[in-house]
Write a protein that holds these residues in place. Structure first.
Motif, mmCIF file in Angstrom:
data_model
loop_
_atom_site.group_PDB
_atom_site.id
_atom_site.type_symbol
_atom_site.label_atom_id
_atom_site.label_comp_id
_atom_site.label_asym_id
_atom_site.label_seq_id
_atom_site.Cartn_x
_atom_site.Cartn_y
_atom_site.Cartn_z
ATOM 1 N N ALA A 1 47.094 45.380 22.731
ATOM 2 C CA ALA A 1 45.871 45.771 22.037
ATOM 3 C C ALA A 1 44.691 44.985 22.824
ATOM 4 N N CYS A 2 44.892 44.077 23.548
ATOM 5 C CA CYS A 2 43.803 43.463 24.647
ATOM 6 C C CYS A 2 44.514 43.061 25.895
ATOM 7 N N VAL A 3 43.705 43.170 26.867
ATOM 8 C CA VAL A 3 44.204 42.817 28.135
ATOM 9 C C VAL A 3 43.102 41.786 28.708
ATOM 10 N N ASN A 4 43.195 40.415 29.060
ATOM 11 C CA ASN A 4 42.279 39.812 29.603
ATOM 12 C C ASN A 4 42.735 39.770 31.263
ATOM 13 N N ARG A 5 41.703 40.027 32.004
ATOM 14 C CA ARG A 5 42.009 40.002 33.441
ATOM 15 C C ARG A 5 41.137 38.897 33.964
ATOM 16 N N LEU A 6 41.906 38.119 34.801
ATOM 17 C CA LEU A 6 41.140 36.836 35.410
ATOM 18 C C LEU A 6 41.256 36.945 37.021
ATOM 19 N N THR A 7 40.291 36.820 37.848
ATOM 20 C CA THR A 7 40.292 36.918 39.217
ATOM 21 C C THR A 7 41.014 35.776 39.864
ATOM 22 N N CYS A 8 42.010 35.663 40.621
ATOM 23 C CA CYS A 8 42.670 34.493 41.108
ATOM 24 C C CYS A 8 42.648 34.786 42.643
ATOM 25 N N HIS A 9 43.175 33.525 43.273
ATOM 26 C CA HIS A 9 43.790 33.356 44.628
ATOM 27 C C HIS A 9 45.183 33.051 44.581
ATOM 28 N N SER A 10 45.968 33.788 45.255
ATOM 29 C CA SER A 10 47.286 33.478 45.260
ATOM 30 C C SER A 10 48.041 33.234 46.650
ATOM 31 N N THR A 11 48.682 31.941 46.592
ATOM 32 C CA THR A 11 49.398 31.413 47.676
ATOM 33 C C THR A 11 50.788 31.805 47.371
ATOM 34 N N TYR A 12 51.615 32.122 48.366
ATOM 35 C CA TYR A 12 52.959 32.456 48.249
ATOM 36 C C TYR A 12 53.717 32.786 49.368
ATOM 37 N N ARG A 13 55.146 32.558 49.223
ATOM 38 C CA ARG A 13 56.039 32.816 50.503
ATOM 39 C C ARG A 13 56.733 34.205 50.468
ATOM 40 N N TRP A 14 56.482 34.764 51.296
ATOM 41 C CA TRP A 14 57.139 36.323 51.197
ATOM 42 C C TRP A 14 57.786 36.496 52.824
ATOM 43 N N GLU A 15 59.032 36.624 52.851
ATOM 44 C CA GLU A 15 59.669 37.063 53.820
ATOM 45 C C GLU A 15 59.537 35.767 55.088
ATOM 46 N N GLY A 16 59.374 34.622 54.608
ATOM 47 C CA GLY A 16 59.313 33.356 55.370
ATOM 48 C C GLY A 16 58.213 32.957 55.740
ATOM 49 N N GLU A 17 56.985 33.648 55.386
ATOM 50 C CA GLU A 17 55.776 33.319 55.662
ATOM 51 C C GLU A 17 54.686 33.020 54.542
ATOM 52 N N VAL A 18 53.833 32.140 54.601
ATOM 53 C CA VAL A 18 53.044 31.449 53.468
ATOM 54 C C VAL A 18 51.891 32.536 53.576
ATOM 55 N N HIS A 19 51.460 33.187 52.708
ATOM 56 C CA HIS A 19 50.431 34.178 52.716
ATOM 57 C C HIS A 19 49.255 33.891 51.590
ATOM 58 N N ASP A 20 48.158 34.333 51.580
ATOM 59 C CA ASP A 20 47.151 34.214 50.835
ATOM 60 C C ASP A 20 46.220 35.239 50.358
ATOM 61 N N ASP A 21 46.283 35.787 48.961
ATOM 62 C CA ASP A 21 45.625 37.144 48.723
ATOM 63 C C ASP A 21 44.789 36.863 47.593
ATOM 64 N N ASP A 22 44.022 37.665 47.425
ATOM 65 C CA ASP A 22 43.075 37.911 46.344
ATOM 66 C C ASP A 22 44.068 38.494 45.157
ATOM 67 N N GLU A 23 44.124 38.456 43.842
ATOM 68 C CA GLU A 23 44.623 38.806 43.107
ATOM 69 C C GLU A 23 44.087 38.829 41.512
ATOM 70 N N VAL A 24 44.687 39.426 40.580
ATOM 71 C CA VAL A 24 44.249 39.360 39.313
ATOM 72 C C VAL A 24 45.379 38.757 38.375
ATOM 73 N N VAL A 25 45.150 37.916 37.507
ATOM 74 C CA VAL A 25 46.125 37.795 36.381
ATOM 75 C C VAL A 25 45.692 38.544 35.396
ATOM 76 N N LEU A 26 46.731 39.303 34.671
ATOM 77 C CA LEU A 26 46.394 39.827 33.380
ATOM 78 C C LEU A 26 47.194 39.273 32.205
ATOM 79 N N LEU A 27 46.593 39.094 31.150
ATOM 80 C CA LEU A 27 47.027 38.425 29.867
ATOM 81 C C LEU A 27 47.097 39.380 29.155
ATOM 82 N N ALA A 28 48.139 40.106 28.613
ATOM 83 C CA ALA A 28 48.334 41.147 27.780
ATOM 84 C C ALA A 28 48.770 40.808 26.302
#
Lengths: 100, 100, 100
Positions: C27-54
């Motif tokens: 019925a509704c999706v709230n989209r919130l800008t975020c920065h994400s820090t995560y580990r992928w294939e052994g390396e720590v990455h930082d990316d701009d993402e969006v959190v969707l709350l549906a």
């Protein structure tokens, strides 16, 4: 210990947060800017909104909901309660003290 | 599978996120800018903060909390655990692998 | 009544939100800008993402998940379901009506 999820238009969001804390209905309100996509009367809309996450207690929850309904500019506001499964004890004590 | 909700001042938030991922206490941390209204020592305050949402496992949860308490600049940080009722299995597997 | 937590890269997030509402999966999706820090294939990455709350219903939840998996640019997207412990009845009715 409830976290209350409310969405509101930006100008109303600041007033809501301040009122809830001033009236001791919440110890803290985090306000996060968001874009919302939703369906209203058959059409898909896109609006800037704010997500409010209000930290309160079981005892204050119903009063907080009534106050949000009263102050909120929408006819059908999003007001949802989420309960944590664990909380840092010192934080829970602080919340309880601030809404007493 | 816990999502840990932590609020922190902006400069501390980036360091916290990086440390939790580097030390394999979280697989991912989403950081969302927010404005916080709260009561502290009788006065209502307004501050810029960051909401951190850290994705981790049951096994790592307590260690993550201890580390946040240790690193956090506040005496009484907001640290709350929320458990999902369902998660995409491939994502749960990824989180578990990254914090092992 | 599920709130579905999804993260996505910014360009995909807008399309996802619109599609879920247009196809009556939310019925509704709230989209919130975020920065994400995560580990992928052994390396720590930082990316701009969006959190969707549906915001959706029990009945639509599985269909929504399948559609997100289908449309999402990641191999392993974060898709998690959180259930509220209370919701304003008028809001729950609105969500149910909009995804029917």
């Amino acid at each position: 210990m409830p976290t209350v999820y409310v969405t509101a238009p930006p100008p109303a969001a600041d007033d809501l947060a301040r009122t809830l804390v001033e009236e001791r209905l919440a110890a803290c309100v985090n306000r996060l800017t968001c874009h919302s996509t939703y369906r209203w009367e058959g059409e898909v809309h896109d609006d800037d909104e704010v997500v409010l996450l209000a930290k309160t207690t079981d005892e204050r929850y119903e009063e907080l909901v009534s106050r949000v309904v009263e102050l909120h500019p929408y006819d059908v506001p999003c007001i949802e309660r989420f309960d944590e499964s664990h909380v840092l004890e010192a934080y829970a004590t602080w919340v309880a003290d601030e809404v007493r």
